[in-house]
Structures are given as C-alpha cells and as structure tokens.
Design a protein around this motif. Sequence first.
Motif, PDB file in Angstrom:
ATOM      1  N   PRO A 149       0.812  -1.229   0.000  1.00 17.83           N
ATOM      2  CA  PRO A 149       0.000   0.000   0.000  1.00 17.83           C
ATOM      3  C   PRO A 149       0.838   1.269   0.000  1.00 17.83           C
ATOM      4  O   PRO A 149       0.410   2.294  -0.537  1.00 17.83           O
ATOM      5  N   ARG A 154      -2.742   3.054  -2.276  1.00 23.21           N
ATOM      6  CA  ARG A 154      -4.165   2.725  -2.148  1.00 23.21           C
ATOM      7  C   ARG A 154      -4.297   1.504  -1.250  1.00 23.21           C
ATOM      8  O   ARG A 154      -3.316   0.774  -1.042  1.00 23.21           O
ATOM      9  N   PRO A 155      -5.495   1.243  -0.712  1.00 25.81           N
ATOM     10  CA  PRO A 155      -5.689   0.057   0.122  1.00 25.81           C
ATOM     11  C   PRO A 155      -5.443  -1.217  -0.684  1.00 25.81           C
ATOM     12  O   PRO A 155      -5.833  -1.320  -1.855  1.00 25.81           O
ATOM     13  N   GLN A 157      -5.333  -5.654  -0.220  1.00 22.63           N
ATOM     14  CA  GLN A 157      -5.504  -6.884   0.550  1.00 22.63           C
ATOM     15  C   GLN A 157      -4.670  -7.974  -0.114  1.00 22.63           C
ATOM     16  O   GLN A 157      -4.714  -8.154  -1.336  1.00 22.63           O
ATOM     17  N   THR A 174      -4.270  -6.828   5.236  1.00 24.33           N
ATOM     18  CA  THR A 174      -5.001  -5.764   4.546  1.00 24.33           C
ATOM     19  C   THR A 174      -4.492  -4.429   5.060  1.00 24.33           C
ATOM     20  O   THR A 174      -4.567  -4.151   6.264  1.00 24.33           O
ATOM     21  N   ALA A 176      -3.901   0.011   4.404  1.00 24.95           N
ATOM     22  CA  ALA A 176      -4.311   1.239   3.708  1.00 24.95           C
ATOM     23  C   ALA A 176      -3.332   2.351   4.070  1.00 24.95           C
ATOM     24  O   ALA A 176      -2.975   2.504   5.249  1.00 24.95           O
ATOM     25  N   VAL A 189       1.073   3.707   7.175  1.00 24.69           N
ATOM     26  CA  VAL A 189       0.074   2.732   6.744  1.00 24.69           C
ATOM     27  C   VAL A 189      -0.477   2.029   7.973  1.00 24.69           C
ATOM     28  O   VAL A 189       0.236   1.820   8.960  1.00 24.69           O
ATOM     29  N   ASP A 191      -2.458  -1.569   9.010  1.00 23.65           N
ATOM     30  CA  ASP A 191      -2.635  -2.907   8.453  1.00 23.65           C
ATOM     31  C   ASP A 191      -3.346  -3.787   9.485  1.00 23.65           C
ATOM     32  O   ASP A 191      -3.107  -3.677  10.686  1.00 23.65           O
ATOM     33  N   LEU A 204     -11.131  -5.138   3.755  1.00 21.85           N
ATOM     34  CA  LEU A 204     -10.530  -4.091   2.931  1.00 21.85           C
ATOM     35  C   LEU A 204     -11.309  -2.784   3.088  1.00 21.85           C
ATOM     36  O   LEU A 204     -10.709  -1.719   3.288  1.00 21.85           O
ATOM     37  N   ALA A 208      -9.824   0.624   4.938  1.00 21.03           N
ATOM     38  CA  ALA A 208      -9.786   1.852   4.140  1.00 21.03           C
ATOM     39  C   ALA A 208     -10.610   2.958   4.799  1.00 21.03           C
ATOM     40  O   ALA A 208     -10.198   4.129   4.833  1.00 21.03           O
ATOM     41  N   ALA A 211      -8.797   4.330   7.877  1.00 15.88           N
ATOM     42  CA  ALA A 211      -7.677   5.187   7.451  1.00 15.88           C
ATOM     43  C   ALA A 211      -8.187   6.580   7.074  1.00 15.88           C
ATOM     44  O   ALA A 211      -7.545   7.599   7.394  1.00 15.88           O
ATOM     45  N   LYS A 212      -9.332   6.654   6.419  1.00 17.07           N
ATOM     46  CA  LYS A 212      -9.918   7.952   6.066  1.00 17.07           C
ATOM     47  C   LYS A 212     -10.348   8.719   7.318  1.00 17.07           C
ATOM     48  O   LYS A 212     -10.229   9.949   7.382  1.00 17.07           O
TER      49      LYS A 212
END
Length: 444
Positions: A149, A154-155, A157, A174, A176, A189, A191, A204, A208, A211-212
């Motif tokens: 990633p 990007r994310p 898996q 997985t 992001a 990142v 995970d 996934l 993601a 992370a946002k």
Amino acid sequence: MAHSRIDVKRLAALDAAQAAHLLREVRDATLSGQPAPLAPRPVIEQSWERMLRCGVDPDHDFRAGLLVHEEVERRRRTSELRHVMPVLREGLLPVADVAHHIMVVADAEGRVLWREGSSPVLRKADWFGFEPGADWREDVVGTNGVGTPLVARRPVQVFSAEHFVRTHHSWTCTGAPITDPRDGSLIGVVDVSGPLDTLHPATLALVASVAKLAEARLRDLHLTSLERLRAVAAPVLARLGGRAVAVDQDGWTAAVTGMPYTNRLALPKAPSPGRSWLPTLGLCVLEPLPGGWLIRAADEPGPPGATRIVLDLAHPRRWSVTVASDAGSWRHELSPRHAELLYLLAVRPTGRSAAGLADDLFDDPGRTVTVRAEMSRVRRYLGAFLEHRPYRFREDAEVELLLPENPRDLLPHSTAPAVCGARFTDSPSTVTGPDAPLKSRTCP
C-alpha cells in the motif's frame, strides 16, 4: 495464457485450504512464466513485477535489522501517526480481536511502530519478524499489506500466496496508506493481519474507511492549530500596514492582511528571522510567532537571481520539488497527482495545454476542469516559476528531473497513460518534437 483474473469474492467463497492451493498455482505458474489457471489481480501482478526487478527472493524471507527500542520510541514521539492512534484503535481493535487479527501501524518508511491485538496472533507474527522496529518495505520482504500500500498509494488486501515470499503464505493482510490531508504526503500505513483462515473481503473496506477517519482527525487537528495561531496573529496584523501573512511552521496560512489569501507559502528549508526571498511574495521579513511566522512583504524588488528547480521522483513512495536561487532554497513534498503533473511539464519544456495534460493523465482531453483545478493548487507554491497557456516551467529556470534507475519504477502508483507509457521506454524523460504526444499505454 489466463483469460480471467483472481476475484476476491471467489476466494472468500472457498475454504482456506482451497484458496491457498489456487493462489499457489497462480503464483508458481506466473513466476515461472508458465500458463496460470487465472491471472493474478493487477495490484498483485504489478507488485510481483517490482519484486522480480529488485531481486527479492521468492522462496526465503529476509529480515533487515530491527530498530532499537529507543529509535522506535523516538519515531513514535515525532510521527504524525501518534495523533490518530486512538482513532485506529477504536475503529479496528474490537473487530481485529474478534476476528483473530492484529493491527499494525508503520511509518512512511515501512518501519513497524505499533502492533496490537490478539495475543495468539501476535505470537505468530513474531515468527514472521512482524514486530515493532521491523522493516516491512515491499522491496525488503516482498508483496505485503504494509509495503505494497505504501507503493501503490491505495488500500491493498494480500491473501496467502499473493505474498511474494513463500514463507508468508499462511498469512493474510489488509493495509491502507495514511496521508497528510493538507498536501497528500505519505505518513504511514495501517494494516490488519492474521492467519489465512481469518480472511474476509469486507476487511478491505473497513481498513480503508478507518484510514480515512484518521486523515479526517489530522485535518481537524490542523484546523485547530491554525485557529490558535490566528488568534495570536490577528492583533499583530491589525496594527500593520502593507502586505503581511501569518503562517504555521509548515507555511499554512492562518491570517492575511493587505493581500489575497493563499492556502500555503513555500518557506525556506530552515526559516530564520530576518530578510528572505519567498517564491510567491518576493523579498520578505520573517518574524517568529508562537507556533509559526509573521511574514511581511518588503515593498522593494528582490529578484531571486538564477533559479534551479529539482524535481525528485527517484523514490518509489515520496516525491518533492526543490527550488534553489541566490536568495535561498525551498523544498515541497508532492502529492501523487502533483508529482504526475510536474513530471509531465518537466519532460515537455515547450509546455502542455490543459487538454493535453488531461489526455496524458486520464486519456480524456475533455477533463480540463480537473487539470486546471490541480494546476491552480500547484501554482500556490510554485507559481513564480510556472507559466500558463500553455502550462510550462519558466524559460529562465534550470529544471533537473531525478528519475528511478529502472524506468518501470517511475511513479508506481500512477495509472496515467503517459506515465505508464514512459515506464516502458529506455528514457522516460525524452519526448521528440514540440507537439509530439507523450507515449501512451494503459496500465493493467
């Protein structure tokens, strides 16, 4: 030759043993150049290609030296990630514990800084060397949920034998990326990992989304810090005449007077009180404020002299532009999109129209509104050195472009047709003819 690709939902419908067997067949066939029952997913296939180019051993893992405890603690204290750990824990640890996973947070260099979750899974992770201080960059340990990633931006898996290194095949992960919401620079990142039989395709989307949320938290913290600086700067600016601006330590604007508002100013690498020349304001006087700087524009000419611009795209995960002149130097980290745009301008010294850049980026000359909006953001920190109609670097600026040794490592996150085409040429910086289109290739 395989005509269809691995599908995540199909993998989830199989039991762990069946999924692992299918993925081993695909991996072994692909790496040996033989026909595979299915093609690997594009993000995995691209990662495997990078691993083969950089010489990662697919059959034996490699463990770089662990950071000492004191260095891990130092990185934790100084990393922006420390501000979002509560968000990451709240969003992921309850699910990770139930699903027999662990949460791993690494910095932009792929160094594991935090690792929490299921105790039995933590012990299994120790066997992989998946521990605080470990280096999990993709070019060190192969395709994985931390390093990949960071490169793909990007994310991602990674199931079982989608890991490039065979010893990781009993694992699923997985990850992001987490970026600075102010400028898109990479911070690290997050995970979620565990044994293969714990895989779930919904992980996934969960990782993601969290992370946002972490990036949103960083944005809130930034706005709060600017509000504090604004409160300090407002009475100072009210007493001043002429053009002045209050910015934080990174150049983000808190308040202005006598001039149009701009989001960010490019500051010298090591700002200090006194006179300096800034790209967007010219000759200025810098004065310290609590949490930032007061910058007053001098009402006298201050030409920068000879200007050298270095666009550094050699690193697979971080890119920057540095402006150096007789008056000083400035460095700005680039977001993925701005790295693409400035690369396209660097290889086209005669310039590129908005439609041309839209064609280079999206294979769609009609997307000029998007290009103009992004170029407007670029001009906020590089405007003094750019022309438009067409967009180009100023003729009196010396532009140096630093590229990866292998053209295929050029901006590996990018799916822009012009960038993908440049990866498959011997000289990605060469374009012939003033109106020649950049070579185009569709990324898988």
